[in-house]
Design a protein around this motif. Sequence first.
Motif, short mmCIF file in Angstrom:
data_model
loop_
_atom_site.label_atom_id
_atom_site.label_comp_id
_atom_site.label_asym_id
_atom_site.label_seq_id
_atom_site.Cartn_x
_atom_site.Cartn_y
_atom_site.Cartn_z
N THR A 65 0.83 -1.20 0.00
CA THR A 65 0.00 0.00 0.00
C THR A 65 0.86 1.25 0.00
N VAL A 66 1.85 1.27 0.88
CA VAL A 66 2.69 2.47 0.96
C VAL A 66 3.39 2.73 -0.36
N THR A 67 3.99 1.67 -0.90
CA THR A 67 4.71 1.87 -2.16
C THR A 67 3.74 2.27 -3.26
N HIS A 68 2.54 1.76 -3.16
CA HIS A 68 1.53 2.14 -4.15
C HIS A 68 1.28 3.64 -4.10
N GLU A 92 10.22 19.23 0.66
CA GLU A 92 9.29 18.40 1.40
C GLU A 92 9.26 16.98 0.82
N LEU A 93 9.33 16.97 -0.49
CA LEU A 93 9.31 15.67 -1.18
C LEU A 93 10.53 14.84 -0.78
N PHE A 94 11.69 15.50 -0.70
CA PHE A 94 12.89 14.77 -0.28
C PHE A 94 12.69 14.18 1.10
N ASN A 95 12.19 15.03 2.01
CA ASN A 95 12.01 14.53 3.37
C ASN A 95 11.04 13.36 3.39
N LEU A 96 9.99 13.53 2.63
CA LEU A 96 8.98 12.48 2.57
C LEU A 96 9.60 11.19 2.04
N MET A 97 10.44 11.34 1.01
CA MET A 97 11.03 10.16 0.40
C MET A 97 12.01 9.47 1.34
N PHE A 98 12.79 10.29 2.06
CA PHE A 98 13.72 9.68 3.01
C PHE A 98 12.95 8.95 4.10
N ARG A 99 11.85 9.59 4.54
CA ARG A 99 11.03 8.94 5.55
C ARG A 99 10.49 7.62 5.03
N SER A 100 10.02 7.67 3.78
CA SER A 100 9.45 6.45 3.19
C SER A 100 10.51 5.38 3.12
N GLU A 101 11.71 5.81 2.70
CA GLU A 101 12.77 4.82 2.57
C GLU A 101 13.06 4.18 3.93
N ASN A 120 -0.94 -0.91 10.59
CA ASN A 120 -1.65 0.36 10.49
C ASN A 120 -0.76 1.42 9.88
N ILE A 121 -0.96 1.66 8.61
CA ILE A 121 -0.07 2.60 7.95
C ILE A 121 -0.86 3.78 7.40
N ASP A 122 -2.08 3.93 7.94
CA ASP A 122 -2.95 4.97 7.40
C ASP A 122 -2.32 6.36 7.50
N ASP A 123 -1.73 6.64 8.67
CA ASP A 123 -1.14 7.96 8.86
C ASP A 123 -0.11 8.26 7.79
N PHE A 124 0.74 7.27 7.61
CA PHE A 124 1.84 7.46 6.68
C PHE A 124 1.33 7.62 5.25
N ALA A 125 0.40 6.75 4.92
CA ALA A 125 -0.18 6.83 3.58
C ALA A 125 -0.88 8.17 3.39
N ASN A 126 -1.51 8.61 4.48
CA ASN A 126 -2.19 9.91 4.43
C ASN A 126 -1.23 11.03 4.11
N ILE A 128 1.44 10.95 2.51
CA ILE A 128 1.81 10.93 1.10
C ILE A 128 0.68 11.51 0.26
N ASN A 129 -0.52 11.10 0.61
CA ASN A 129 -1.66 11.59 -0.16
C ASN A 129 -1.86 13.09 -0.01
N ILE A 130 -1.67 13.55 1.24
CA ILE A 130 -1.82 14.99 1.47
C ILE A 130 -0.82 15.75 0.63
N PHE A 131 0.39 15.22 0.61
CA PHE A 131 1.42 15.89 -0.18
C PHE A 131 1.04 15.88 -1.66
N LEU A 132 0.55 14.75 -2.09
CA LEU A 132 0.14 14.66 -3.49
C LEU A 132 -0.95 15.68 -3.80
N LYS A 133 -1.92 15.77 -2.87
CA LYS A 133 -3.01 16.73 -3.05
C LYS A 133 -2.44 18.13 -3.11
N LYS A 134 -1.49 18.37 -2.21
CA LYS A 134 -0.95 19.72 -2.11
C LYS A 134 -0.30 20.12 -3.44
N ILE A 135 0.57 19.24 -3.94
CA ILE A 135 1.26 19.65 -5.17
C ILE A 135 0.31 19.66 -6.34
#
Lengths: 698, 165
Positions: A65-68, A92-101, A120-126, A128-135
């Motif tokens: 899910t997360v990688t998706h 922000e994207l870099f930070n997000l990506m490092f966190r994801s990694e 439970n990865i909802d927060d984390f997935a969220n 990513i989604n929030i960031f996607l929405k933002k950009i």
Amino acid sequence: MDNGMESMLDTYLYETNSLLDRLDEMLVADEKAGDFSSDDVNEIFRIMHTIKGSSAMMEFGALATVTHHIEDLFFYIRDTGIDSLSQEHKKELFNLMFRSEDYLRGEISKIENGEPLIENIDDFANDINIFLKKISGDSGQDETAGNDVPDADSVSRDVSLPDDPGAECFLHVFLDSGVGMENLRAYMVANAVRECGIDFRYYPQDMESNSAASQEIIENGFFFAFDSQDAASQAVDILKSQNHISSYEIVTPEVPEPPKEAPAVVPAPAAGPAVPAAPAPVTGAAQAKPAAQVKTGAPVKQSLISVNLSKLDALMAIVGEIVITESMVTASPELQLLPRDSYDNFMKSGRQLRKLTDDLQDIAMSLRMVPISGVFQKMNRIVRDMKQSLNKDVRLTIIGEDTEVDKNIVDSIQDPIMHLVRNSMDHGIEETAQERIDAGKDPQGELILSASHTSSEVIISISDDGYGMDPDKLLAKARDKGLLVKPESEYTQKEALSLIMLPGFSTNQAVTEYSGRGVGMDVVKRNVESIGGMVSITSEVGVGTTMTLKIPLTLAIVDGMKVTVGSSIFTIPIANIRQSFKVTPEQIIRDENGNEMMECLDNFYPIIRLHEFYHLDTEVLSMEEGIVMWVEASDRSYCLFVDDLIGEQQVVVKPLPVFLNPFNLKNYGISGCTILGDGNISIILDVLSLHTAAIENV
Amino acid sequence: MSEQVMNQNENETRQVQEESSSVERCLTFESAGLVLFLSTNYVIEIINGYPITYLPLLPPYIKGIINLRGQILPVVDIRICMGQSDMADSSGDTSGQSCIIVIDVDSLPMGIIVDSVRQVMDIDLQDVRPIPVKRQQKLLDGMVTLNDGSVLMSFDCHALAECRY
């Protein structure tokens, strides 16, 4: 888990780990440049896609899910172009990506250790989604429109051909039932077709980014729209090489019924190939062509495989035996009985065989060696993270990352190096840029990580240009802790600096996240010593600190000069040789004890006769007959008298047998041995310790 | 009927097991005028014709090192260890019979030079008695008399590996 699953898991872990390594490398490099290159965006997308696919296959749902989500994000970025992101977003994207990694790595290591995963990865997935929405929100409304509209009209479009007046014909494709992530699989198929240079449009248009399209694809299949029949039939060829396609059909818009009916008769493709596949007989040529086409378009894969170390060892042993056997055959005296012509022919083939076995041996020997760059790359990441959390501006300079080290050593030096880098970042570099400016230094701190080879050691040094260490302070601290073993005044500067490697010694008052618990240096020292190495420290107050690890090579390739003394063959590392020359007795000067010296470039250097030092029998005793080699190691320089030079050769350093350890040959100039091409053994000289033994201790 | 056979078989196997607990297959060889034996558990192979590379600054009983298929092994001349230096010199390494027995003592591989290798035979370790001489050989830890009256000495390869000589 049965065996098959176990080995699949191994493969999964290995593959995912190497993908994450690759990701890390890219992220660090890109962050340095402050921007993602479009190649890297594509690569990250592909990495995420691969991890998602394999995680789903291994039933690690959270990982998939997360990688998706990340994949979605990068798909968007890829589509809109990286330049549409503002600097802030990129950061922000870099930070997000490092966190994801980090998250992915954490989960992977849990899998390795057999621990339960976080479900439970909802927060984390969220996030990513929030960031996607933002950009996507910032860069226009396209995305939201793209997301909503198809959802709305997907129902109406169910059973009809997509609305594409330009298309001459459509290809209607169904996937195997239950493959999962249908929208992405459909997208992969579309990509494969596109990579072959066929121009087409696909429907639903948003299938790669909209997971809701999955349902639609399951029920109604998906469409490619082509401008010509030719393109369609080419695409059919490609479809044959794709997995998970249950059936496909070419439909022309004049006859809109078939696609309408197919879903009507068979509501889901679960019932198998309801729509008969285009009945093209599969000929070898037809199969081969699309496969080749797909290959050229595919991304360049890492050309590496992983091999069990014990297999490499076995290979080395066999190659060694081949080499010996080869020389036994070609040197066998029976050959002399052959007639002249056949003998020449035989020797010709023999030389050819020799060349091949030599090459084989070289390759086999180099297999175990890996560049140290893997370890160094990881330090990039650590420096990057600490830079942010400690708010220090530091640049990491890496030197000699292609130095090759035995695989075992690379594995065991990673932790010590990491500790040292953290220490330097945390304690070495000044707290603030102002402090550095006041001290007259570049406001940006520098950390240099370097690796190099000497004859018998890998030298890795970590130096910073920070505070430096004050021996007096260290002594005072050690006194407070009761760690001193002799009067304070008797400590040399070097010994004082070495105090920080004692257990329970930490100079920092506060314990930070990274270091300061007083175990770091102690552990570093122990780890390095456990692989036979040593740690040394040089430091100057106000200038900086350098930590040097000297690690012996259990198996390193060295360029050596072979020399003979009597019947023994010695190998002197080329790096230590300055010059070799013939000397006449007149050039020799003696001191009152009869020790010989000679003059080279206005300086006098002692001569060590190797046959005398090692008590070897040789007929070459006078200076004219033998040869003198001027050698040098760190600050020692002297001359060696040997019988003759044989030639230069790359050799693999092997340690002497453990049985001989009590005799301490290492202290007498013998650092190891090596097997020559003909199976004979040559002794590798350590120029430094030979000097110590022969001259300093007399 | 079949049960009886089974029982017999079991008895036999049990007997064999009991015997095998003290009986070991041993390699017998000659060195320095003695006949020695060594459990085949330690023996990897017997080689000859390998050139020995001399290493300087070592005690004379260490003949040097050999390259056995890429593995570097130390070679010890046990004749010199046992104080027979002149014999070793006279017989030399080139004599047709002398060869190197490659042994592995606690994963420490090494080669020992012997005059000749005899055979592999079963020796009951319970029959091995200590050597009754006070100043016994340091590399020998027992002796056994065979049925034909000949006497074999037990070679202690652990002592060799741990340099207790």
